[in-house]
Design an enzyme around this catalytic site. Structure first.
Site, PDB file in Angstrom:
ATOM      1  CG  HIS A 372      -2.306   0.530   0.921  1.00 42.34           C
ATOM      2  ND1 HIS A 372      -2.547   1.539   0.015  1.00 42.34           N
ATOM      3  CD2 HIS A 372      -3.522   0.179   1.410  1.00 42.34           C
ATOM      4  CE1 HIS A 372      -3.848   1.794  -0.018  1.00 42.34           C
ATOM      5  NE2 HIS A 372      -4.463   0.969   0.802  1.00 42.34           N
ATOM      6  CE1 TYR A 486      -8.679   6.636   7.694  1.00 38.43           C
ATOM      7  CE2 TYR A 486      -9.554   5.053   6.126  1.00 38.43           C
ATOM      8  CZ  TYR A 486      -8.638   6.024   6.458  1.00 38.43           C
ATOM      9  OH  TYR A 486      -7.659   6.386   5.554  1.00 38.43           O
ATOM     10  CB  SER A 488     -10.505   4.804   2.396  1.00 38.39           C
ATOM     11  OG  SER A 488      -9.486   5.346   1.618  1.00 38.39           O
ATOM     12  CB  THR A 499      -7.035   8.294   0.896  1.00 40.27           C
ATOM     13  OG1 THR A 499      -6.099   8.225   1.974  1.00 40.27           O
ATOM     14  CG2 THR A 499      -6.762   7.199  -0.112  1.00 40.27           C
TER      15      THR A 499
END
EC number: 2.3.1.21
Length: 658
Positions: A372, A486, A488, A499
């Site tokens: 990532h 959360y 994204s 993001t």
């Protein structure tokens, strides 16, 4: 995690080459070299993309306090409010002014780009489960093409076609079309390609088209995250022409591009993969791949031992490979098994540091596991979309195709590593740690079949807001509280955007959840519908703000980062327990819906959390949830299902069942 794509530019027709009449999709210097031939050069819009805005400090503080309201009691909220006021008029104001000044001097990038790379690359935890997500492909619609060798060959050729198309500037630019009838046409493309790159974005904007940042795409190929003490390094070598294949913990390489840069014939690739699949060697006693699952500092030290022990050239072949193809030697039993296999596997047959691993099980089930740090969901999903489309609509081989008559024993090199006792000990320790961690991870899945996007849109509700409301209701039912959540959201509409966070837990979702869960009999269906409409309206606003770079999370993150970089003591706002709680994301959620995706998922980001991958389809809702001991993903999903049933009952005017 895999990015919430507010912008989904999937609808594309066949593109044609700049100087050519109508050409088939796979046309090039030799047949079958390219996926498409875009009229507009791939990076045409990149130079003129707008810059990611830095929100006003007062807006960030207001949004932050709004997100804190459902999580705090009155006295906690007053304390946090006071800390915010002090921050806004004191050190926060100074840091914000410094950030704005710094941003003005770095117009080539975004204010989040450097700090975000640092956040990923300085993290010392294992990247497995903590960072790397997966997306699984749907099966090839033609069932006979799901044979492992056939599918591996076709996906590999399509992936290399993507690489060639990207590097030749022939890949369609990533554009979000609000009015495709005007902007997604050959007429517009022929016009816009003559507008200079420094102005092209404005030309697209005039017809309601929004080009997206493509700066991450080059890292898809020939790239690896290298472990280094304190801070890892992203390595790319775009001159390398070979593919890395892992099977039963063994490493193989062979060229997929020839010396002229053309794709090696599919029948040769098929022959080489068949040769690898026929290797009956037992699994290695000390599978090297376990090391990529280690703590990054531990792995950095062991890697140095590997280099010093005469393995530098071999490691270079691993690091520089076009990508990593993982051929597993077992079929997939069900969707839960698929999730575990794609998310972590058994640790022997993935090189977790590679920008992506293309994983293909024995029954042809396929997916992408990706690192990532280098990029977000936009680049990976575009690759995923194009490779699925090409491999199913223009497959390089058929199930009847015969492999080339070539000597694969010469073309395919099996890599061997010299392992000292210290390295063998390190591999054994990494294996023990990996096994102990992954056995604690539980994954559960539901498919809610009563309805999806179409029904919810008819009710004038945002489908995403309904899914998020269901998660809030489920957690309240299971644990009796509202927690930091959360979601994204991509900021790829801006140059070097990454993001932003949508904060789905709000005063609206809290009130609505409590009405559904704690006192359903006190509210009529009409009242519940009104509350859901308020949730939807607010969630849509948060989503739009996040996509436009107007959230609060990234701004506060960078202000804290700046304070640390300048040697300033941590501002009080960031020492507030409420700030810590807000960033302890018990519910970490991410959505992706694309016709090619079977499902996607990731692990929880905190030990007492849930990792919630979900998709709202036209007529059903899918949800893939992971958890560690202490949380129960199966029970949570039962509560999600109950929440969705209640929501649909209320929307149909029925009484809520207790």
């Amino acid at each position: 995690m895999v990015t919430r794509l507010l912008l989904r530019p999937w609808a594309r027709g066949p593109a044609m080459g700049p100087a050519a009449p109508c050409r088939p999709l796979s046309a090039g210097s030799r047949p079958g070299q390219y996926l498409q031939r875009s009229l507009v050069p791939t990076m045409h819009y990149q130079d003129s993309l707008p810059r990611l805005p830095i929100p006003k400090l007062e807006d960030t503080i207001r949004r932050y306090l709004n997100a804190q309201k459902p999580l705090l009691d009155d006295s906690q909220f007053r304390k946090t409010e006071q800390l915010c006021k002090s921050f806004e008029s004191g050190i926060g104001k100074e840091l914000h002014e410094q950030l704005v000044a710094q941003d003005k001097q770095n117009k080539h990038t975004s204010y989040i780009s450097g700090p975000w790379f640092d956040m990923y690359l300085t993290a010392r935890d294992s990247i497995v489960l903590n960072f790397n997500p997966f997306i699984a492909f749907n099966p090839d619609p033609k069932s006979e093409y799901n044979d492992q060798l056939t599918r591996a060959t076709n996906l590999t050729v399509s992936a290399v076609r993507f690489l060639k198309t990207l590097r030749a500037g022939l890949l369609e630019p990533e554009v979000f079309h609000l009015n495709p009838a005007k902007s997604d046409t050959d007429t517009f493309k022929r016009l816009i390609r003559f507008v200079p790159s420094s102005l092209s974005w404005y030309g697209a904007y005039l017809v309601n088209a929004y080009p997206l940042d493509m700066s991450q795409y080059f890292r898809l190929f020939n790239s690896t995250r290298l472990p280094r003490p304190s801070r890892d390094e992203l390595f790319t070598d775009d001159k390398a022409r070979h593919l890395l294949v892992l099977r039963k913990g063994h490493f193989y390489v062979f060229d997929v591009l020839d010396q002229d840069g053309n794709i090696v014939s599919p029948s040769e690739i098929q022959a080489h993969l068949k040769y690898i699949l026929s290797d009956n060697s037992p699994a290695p006693e000390f599978p090297l791949a376990y090391l990529t699952s280690e703590n990054r500092d531990v792995w950095a030290e062991l890697r140095q031992k590997l280099v010093n022990g005469g393995n530098e050239e071999t490691l270079r072949k691993v690091d520089s490979a076009v990508f990593c193809l993982c051929l597993d030697d077992f079929p997939i039993k069900d969707l839960i098994h698929l999730s575990h296999s794609m998310l972590h596997g058994d640790g022997t047959n993935r090189w977790f540091d590679k920008s992506f691993n293309l994983v293909i099980a024995e029954d042809g089930t396929a997916g992408v596991h990706f690192e990532h740090a280098w990029g977000d969901g936009v680049a990976v999903l575009r690759f995923f979309h194009e490779v699925f489309k090409d491999s199913t609509q223009a497959p390089a081989i058929t199930p009847q195709s015969q492999p080339a008559r070539t000597d694969s024993s010469i073309a395919v090199q099996k890599l061997s590593f010299k392992l000292s006792d210290a390295l063998k000990t390190g591999i054994s320790a990494a294996k023990d740690k990996f096994d102990a961690t992954v056995t604690t991870l539980t994954i559960d899945i539901i498919r809610f079949q009563r309805g999806g996007k179409e029904f919810l849109k008819k009710q004038k509700l945002s489908p995403d807001s309904v899914a998020q409301l269901a998660f809030q209701m489920a957690f309240l039912r299971q644990y009796g509280q509202t927690v930091a959540t959360y979601e994204s959201c991509s900021t790829a509409a801006f140059k070097h955007g990454r993001t932003e966070t949508i904060r789905p837990a709000s005063v609206f979702t809290k009130r609505c959840s409590e009405a559904f869960v704690r006192e359903p009999s006190k509210h009529s269906a009409a009242e519940l519908q009104q509350m859901m409409a308020e949730c939807s309206k607010y969630h849509s606003r948060l989503t739009k703000e996040a996509a436009m770079g107007q959230g609060f999370d990234r701004h506060l993150f960078v202000l804290r980062y700046l304070a640390a970089a300048k040697g300033i003591s941590v501002p009080e706002l960031f020492l507030d327990p409420a700030y810590g709680q807000m960033n302890h994301n018990v519910l970490s959620t991410s959505t992706l819906s694309s016709p090619e995706v079977s499902l996607g998922g990731f692990a929880p980001v905190v030990p007492d959390g849930f990792g919630v991958g979900y998709a709202v389809h036209d007529d059903w809702i899918g949800c893939n949830v992971s958890s560690y001991p202490g949380r129960n993903s199966q029970e949570f999903l039962q509560c999600v299902e109950k929440a969705l049933e209640d929501i649909f009952d209320a929307l149909e005017g029925k009484a809520i069942k207790t």
